[in-house]
Design an enzyme around this catalytic site. Structure first.
Site, PDB file in Angstrom:
ATOM      1  N   THR A 191       0.842  -1.135  -0.080  1.00  0.00           N
ATOM      2  CA  THR A 191      -0.134  -0.040   0.121  1.00  0.00           C
ATOM      3  C   THR A 191       0.749   1.287   0.228  1.00  0.00           C
ATOM      4  O   THR A 191       1.984   1.343   0.811  1.00  0.00           O
ATOM      5  CB  THR A 191      -0.844  -0.012   1.228  1.00  0.00           C
ATOM      6  N   SER A 197      -6.281   0.209  -2.580  1.00  0.00           N
ATOM      7  CA  SER A 197      -7.063  -0.746  -3.329  1.00  0.00           C
ATOM      8  C   SER A 197      -6.596  -0.923  -4.824  1.00  0.00           C
ATOM      9  O   SER A 197      -6.359  -2.250  -5.167  1.00  0.00           O
ATOM     10  CB  SER A 197      -8.501  -0.562  -3.157  1.00  0.00           C
ATOM     11  N   THR A 478     -11.120  -3.974   5.895  1.00  0.00           N
ATOM     12  CA  THR A 478     -10.365  -3.268   5.064  1.00  0.00           C
ATOM     13  C   THR A 478      -9.020  -3.688   4.379  1.00  0.00           C
ATOM     14  O   THR A 478      -8.945  -3.850   3.122  1.00  0.00           O
ATOM     15  CB  THR A 478     -10.223  -1.744   5.708  1.00  0.00           C
ATOM     16  N   GLU A 480      -6.261  -6.622   3.558  1.00  0.00           N
ATOM     17  CA  GLU A 480      -6.244  -7.887   2.702  1.00  0.00           C
ATOM     18  C   GLU A 480      -7.438  -7.609   1.677  1.00  0.00           C
ATOM     19  O   GLU A 480      -7.896  -8.606   1.335  1.00  0.00           O
ATOM     20  CB  GLU A 480      -6.513  -9.125   3.421  1.00  0.00           C
ATOM     21  N   ASP A 482     -10.242  -4.372   0.464  1.00  0.00           N
ATOM     22  CA  ASP A 482     -11.629  -3.793   0.889  1.00  0.00           C
ATOM     23  C   ASP A 482     -12.709  -4.576   0.501  1.00  0.00           C
ATOM     24  O   ASP A 482     -12.687  -5.140  -0.510  1.00  0.00           O
ATOM     25  CB  ASP A 482     -11.450  -2.255   0.399  1.00  0.00           C
TER      26      ASP A 482
HETATM   27  C1  FAD Z   1      -3.911  -1.353  10.579  1.00  0.00           C
HETATM   28  C2  FAD Z   1      -3.696  -1.632   9.186  1.00  0.00           C
HETATM   29  C3  FAD Z   1      -2.649  -2.621   8.718  1.00  0.00           C
HETATM   30  C4  FAD Z   1      -2.208  -2.511   7.323  1.00  0.00           C
HETATM   31  N1  FAD Z   1      -1.085  -3.209   7.090  1.00  0.00           N
HETATM   32  C5  FAD Z   1      -0.738  -3.337   5.682  1.00  0.00           C
HETATM   33  C6  FAD Z   1       0.523  -3.875   5.318  1.00  0.00           C
HETATM   34  O1  FAD Z   1       1.016  -4.575   6.156  1.00  0.00           O
HETATM   35  N2  FAD Z   1       0.766  -3.815   4.278  1.00  0.00           N
HETATM   36  C7  FAD Z   1       0.275  -3.106   3.317  1.00  0.00           C
HETATM   37  O2  FAD Z   1       0.602  -3.161   1.958  1.00  0.00           O
HETATM   38  N3  FAD Z   1      -0.939  -2.509   3.419  1.00  0.00           N
HETATM   39  C8  FAD Z   1      -1.410  -2.581   4.649  1.00  0.00           C
HETATM   40  N4  FAD Z   1      -2.709  -1.880   5.095  1.00  0.00           N
HETATM   41  C9  FAD Z   1      -3.231  -1.069   4.060  1.00  0.00           C
HETATM   42  C10 FAD Z   1      -4.579  -1.641   3.696  1.00  0.00           C
HETATM   43  O3  FAD Z   1      -4.264  -2.968   2.819  1.00  0.00           O
HETATM   44  C11 FAD Z   1      -5.214  -0.760   2.779  1.00  0.00           C
HETATM   45  O4  FAD Z   1      -5.954   0.221   3.729  1.00  0.00           O
HETATM   46  C12 FAD Z   1      -6.476  -1.232   2.156  1.00  0.00           C
HETATM   47  O5  FAD Z   1      -6.110  -2.189   0.946  1.00  0.00           O
HETATM   48  C13 FAD Z   1      -7.325  -0.454   1.523  1.00  0.00           C
HETATM   49  O6  FAD Z   1      -6.805   0.780   0.810  1.00  0.00           O
HETATM   50  P1  FAD Z   1      -7.039   2.339   1.138  1.00  0.00           P
HETATM   51  O7  FAD Z   1      -6.868   2.416   2.751  1.00  0.00           O
HETATM   52  O8  FAD Z   1      -6.298   3.191   0.360  1.00  0.00           O
HETATM   53  O9  FAD Z   1      -8.551   2.583   0.682  1.00  0.00           O
HETATM   54  P2  FAD Z   1      -9.060   2.863  -0.275  1.00  0.00           P
HETATM   55  O10 FAD Z   1      -8.934   2.137  -1.692  1.00  0.00           O
HETATM   56  O11 FAD Z   1      -8.896   4.490  -0.848  1.00  0.00           O
HETATM   57  O12 FAD Z   1     -10.829   2.931  -0.148  1.00  0.00           O
HETATM   58  C14 FAD Z   1     -11.324   4.012   0.706  1.00  0.00           C
HETATM   59  C15 FAD Z   1     -12.778   3.754   0.435  1.00  0.00           C
HETATM   60  O13 FAD Z   1     -13.074   3.753  -1.062  1.00  0.00           O
HETATM   61  C16 FAD Z   1     -13.888   2.532  -1.639  1.00  0.00           C
HETATM   62  N5  FAD Z   1     -13.404   2.315  -2.640  1.00  0.00           N
HETATM   63  C17 FAD Z   1     -12.357   2.228  -3.168  1.00  0.00           C
HETATM   64  N6  FAD Z   1     -12.240   1.648  -4.557  1.00  0.00           N
HETATM   65  C18 FAD Z   1     -13.607   1.489  -4.719  1.00  0.00           C
HETATM   66  C19 FAD Z   1     -14.178   0.946  -5.833  1.00  0.00           C
HETATM   67  N7  FAD Z   1     -13.593   0.378  -7.100  1.00  0.00           N
HETATM   68  N8  FAD Z   1     -15.505   0.729  -6.005  1.00  0.00           N
HETATM   69  C20 FAD Z   1     -16.083   1.252  -4.799  1.00  0.00           C
HETATM   70  N9  FAD Z   1     -15.577   1.658  -3.830  1.00  0.00           N
HETATM   71  C21 FAD Z   1     -14.328   1.815  -3.775  1.00  0.00           C
HETATM   72  C22 FAD Z   1     -13.681   1.553  -0.393  1.00  0.00           C
HETATM   73  O14 FAD Z   1     -14.749   0.676  -0.368  1.00  0.00           O
HETATM   74  C23 FAD Z   1     -13.602   2.290   0.870  1.00  0.00           C
HETATM   75  O15 FAD Z   1     -14.656   2.401   1.642  1.00  0.00           O
HETATM   76  C24 FAD Z   1      -2.942  -1.834   6.240  1.00  0.00           C
HETATM   77  C25 FAD Z   1      -4.057  -0.743   6.758  1.00  0.00           C
HETATM   78  C26 FAD Z   1      -4.203  -0.920   8.129  1.00  0.00           C
HETATM   79  C27 FAD Z   1      -5.117   0.361   8.558  1.00  0.00           C
END
Ligand code: FAD
Length: 697
Positions: A191, A197, A478, A480, A482
């Site tokens: 990420t 995502s 969220t 692994e 969303d």
């Molecule tokens: C505690 C924690 C630990 C983590 N550990 C790791 C790790 O070790 N390694 C790593 O790589 N990542 C890690 N992550 C990251 C995590 O995998 C991401 O937060 C997750 O993949 C979601 O991405 P984002 O936060 O950018 O959300 P976004 O993708 O920005 O999503 C935000 C919102 O938009 C919506 N959305 C996005 N795309 C779409 C779509 N196409 N259609 C409809 N709705 C959509 C989603 O449903 C969500 O509600 C971690 C996150 C947290 C909070």
């Protein structure tokens, strides 16, 4: 009642047809008498259902708890016992209720060292060879402290899993032992600040330098800083970094972007633990939950790594910079790379059921003990005797059983896939894990709030666990993948299968039911069966499964038509977005069909009669509660007549009551270890004495 996202089963195009069909059915019912093959004694057919229910409540199902728990028990109870015994014997490694972020991180690392180096449990050995055992360890460890479960998952499933699944023999030989014994602590850095995502949008680069035979890792701008990376803030020594592979070319462009690949990047010195040159690490800080996990942010400035550090299973770079891959396109390679990472998702679905079991157990045990009000001049009654409390908790208990069998099935399929690498199975497990992970974790997250509320004020005391369970589990929805994004993958896969079916292709295992359903279910609902309302019929697995599958088939067919129509004016992306809620409902509906099918199978395969009867009871409650939950959808297409809908509702309430009568036996059969009953309100006897002691009386 409408389905959760309105009623996409009925499209604009179908409305006028439906109204006409309904008028014909209504007229038809005036002409021909209602045909029912059901026994006349059925409770739900009687005038006064409440009275009938009261009469039948005297009959309590006898449950052989031992046989039931034996049937539920996983194959790997022994290793789970070992985990529990180890932590029970080490109070210094148990997480206190109040703990600072830094202390929690430190404790979590010591817990992991204790597990691996003192208890001699080596989870990494099972990641590839016996995933079911790995998930069993993860479940047990996660119930000791969820932060520990996730920390373990980051080390073995994400960092370790990426090395052995995306790398080749040279990587396994070099890193396996160090990862296994925790000398090589590591992270999974996918990420970025701007991209979560949308993994294909990642911006970090890995540019090949043919002169030095190295890759150069760079964060081109702040939006590409790796963010949320578990194990990065404090403990990690390595990271699997996902970056765009940039290769020099001999044309006018000069370079070629080969898409996202994975690289092993050392981030801290093996001896001093100092951050290495070119790597900048910041702390993501205090989180809503999981504060035992040290999430951090990583920025890279011209960090050089040997060419060998490319995890090269799906694409390789030769000494002269030439790229080779057995897969023809960037998309195929990307798909294969992500396909190897589904293990984390399987683990989360499985662990989420574990959380649901704990939470339902605490709430149900407390509800059995807690008494409030009662008939005049009579003792107070248990709060679980209130219909409203049963409504909150009994379908949840039934769902817990349903998800237990569904996730056990998922783990079996995943293990089979790891052995055979069968292409169809890979696709099937990918969609199934996406669907079950999102469906189960969303359900558990909601249930945790329901359980807290069901325990009143005492549910709010931290010692009773709902706060930490809720906060720690919340992010399961969220990471692994969303949940909303994953459900779209399920819908996309269903549509692909649907299209292939009409082109004469085969369907993968989990979708097989669509083969027959498309032909049989898409006909207009049968006006005769739509009126059958006898208990025997409503509790017939065939009726229940047909209802679930009918709904999925209708949703699939109607969304395919809508997508087709809207694509002409809005293009593919716009049409997908126009139908998005419909698509999500389709995915959930399909997953529910799979869950029910697996539950019915589990009931059928249970050989001990009393355990079988208990499972049948909760299976019926699960199925009818879900049908009732979407009754508006079924009514809109006249799949159930009004009286049948009423009968379903009555029977659901009756079954909830029946389940209430054996609720203790049903939660006991989860055989959760002592740490669950450490929530004082879940003590099976003398809850208040325990509770008052905890607060210091
Ligand atoms: C505690 C924690 C630990 C983590 N550990 C790791 C790790 O070790 N390694 C790593 O790589 N990542 C890690 N992550 C990251 C995590 O995998 C991401 O937060 C997750 O993949 C979601 O991405 P984002 O936060 O950018 O959300 P976004 O993708 O920005 O999503 C935000 C919102 O938009 C919506 N959305 C996005 N795309 C779409 C779509 N196409 N259609 C409809 N709705 C959509 C989603 O449903 C969500 O509600 C971690 C996150 C947290 C909070």
């Amino acid at each position: 009642m409408e389905s959760r996202r309105g009623n996409p089963m009925t499209t604009e195009e179908e409305y006028s047809d439906l109204a006409a069909t309904r008028r014909i059915h209504r007229l038809n019912s005036h002409i021909s008498p209602i045909v029912t093959t059901q026994p006349a004694t059925s409770v739900v057919q009687t005038e006064n259902c409440a009275a009938a229910v009261a009469v039948r409540t005297t009959k309590k199902l006898e449950v052989n708890g031992q046989a039931l728990s034996l049937y539920m028990k996983g194959k790997h109870m022994d290793i789970q016992e070992k985990v529990y015994e180890f932590f029970n014997s080490r109070p210094d490694l148990q997480t206190p209720i109040e703990i600072s972020k830094d202390d929690h991180r430190d404790l979590c690392m010591r817990q992991l060292y204790g597990l691996v180096r003192e208890a001699g449990i080596r989870p990494f050995r099972y990641v590839a060879d016996d995933p079911a055992k790995y998930f069993a360890i993860m479940e047990a460890v996660g119930s000791v402290d969820m932060s520990l479960g996730i920390k373990m998952g980051v080390q073995y499933s994400l960092w370790g899993g990426s090395v052995i699944n995306l790398g080749t023999k040279k990587h396994r030989d070099k890193y396996f032992d160090g990862i296994d014994n925790l000398d090589y602590t590591g992270c999974f850095a996918m990420t970025e600040l701007h991209h979560g995502s949308n993994v294909q949008g990642l911006q970090t680069t890995a540019t090949f330098d043919p002169i030095k035979d190295e890759f150069v890792i760079d964060t081109p701008h702040d939006g590409a800083i790796k963010w949320w990376i578990g194990n990065a803030a404090v403990h990690g020594k390595f990271a699997t970094v996902f970056a765009r592979l940039i290769l020099p070319t001999h044309d006018t462009k000069g370079v070629s972007d080969m898409g996202v690949h994975a690289f092993i990047v050392p981030i801290r010195d093996m001896k001093t633990h100092q951050t290495l040159p070119g790597v900048e690490i910041q702390d993501c800080g205090h989180k809503v939950g999981l504060n035992g996990v040290d999430n951090g942010a990583l920025r890279f400035s011209s960090v050089r790594i040997p060419r060998d550090n490319l995890l090269n299973r799906f694409g390789d770079v030769a000494r002269d910079g030439k790229y080779t891959s057995s897969l023809p396109t960037i998309n195929k390679r990307f798909g294969a790379t992500l396909g190897e990472l589904v293990g984390g998702r399987v683990g989360l679905a499985y662990a989420s059921v574990g959380v649901l079991k704990i939470s339902a157990t605490i709430a149900i045990r407390y509800s059995l003990l807690r008494q409030q009000f009662g008939p005049p001049k009579q003792p107070e009654v248990s709060i679980l005797d209130y219909q409203s409390q049963q409504h909150k908790l009994m379908p949840m208990l039934a769902s817990t059983y349903a998800y237990h069998f569904a996730t056990v099935y998922l783990v079996e399929k995943y293990s089979e896939m790891k052995k055979t690498h069968d292409e169809q199975l890979v696709a099937d497990v990918h969609a199934l894990s996406a669907g079950l992970k999102s469906y189960v974790t969303s359900y558990t997250a909601k249930s945790l709030s329901v359980c807290r509320e069901a325990c009143g004020g005492h549910g709010y005391a931290a010692v009773n666990r709902f706060g930490s369970l809720r906060n720690d589990h919340d992010i399961f929805q969220t990471f692994e993948g969303d949940n909303t994004v994953l459900l779209q993958q399920v819908a996309g896969d269903l549509l692909k299968q649907y299209k292939e079916k009409f082109q004469g292709g085969t369907l993968t295992v989990t979708w097989n039911y669509l083969r027959e359903s498309m032909n049989t279910y898409l006909a207009q609902p049968n006006p005769v069966t739509a009126r059958w309302e006898g208990e025997e019929h409503l509790r017939d697995p065939k009726f229940q499964l047909d209802a679930f599958r009918y709904r999925t088939s209708r949703l699939l067919q109607s969304v395919a038509l809508r997508l087709n129509k809207h694509t002409k004016t809005l293009g593919t992306f716009g049409a997908w977005n126009r139908c998005l809620n419909h698509l999500l409902t389709l995915a959930e509906s399909h997953i529910e069909s799979v869950i029910l099918a697996k539950f019915i199978e589990a009931v059928q395969n249970c050989s001990e009669p009393s355990a079988k009867a208990a499972l049948k009871l909760v299976c019926d409650l699960y199925a009818l509660d879900r049908i009732w939950g979407d009754i508006g959808t079924y009514r809109n297409v006249d799949y159930v007549a009004p009286n049948k809908a009423k009968a379903i509702h009555k029977l659901t309430e009756y079954l909830s009551f029946q389940v209430r009568n054996v609720a203790k036996e049903l939660v006991d059969a989860f055989e959760l270890p002592d740490h669950v009953t450490r929530a004082p309100i879940a003590m099976q006897s003398d809850a208040y004495a325990q509770y008052t002691q905890v607060v210091g009386f």
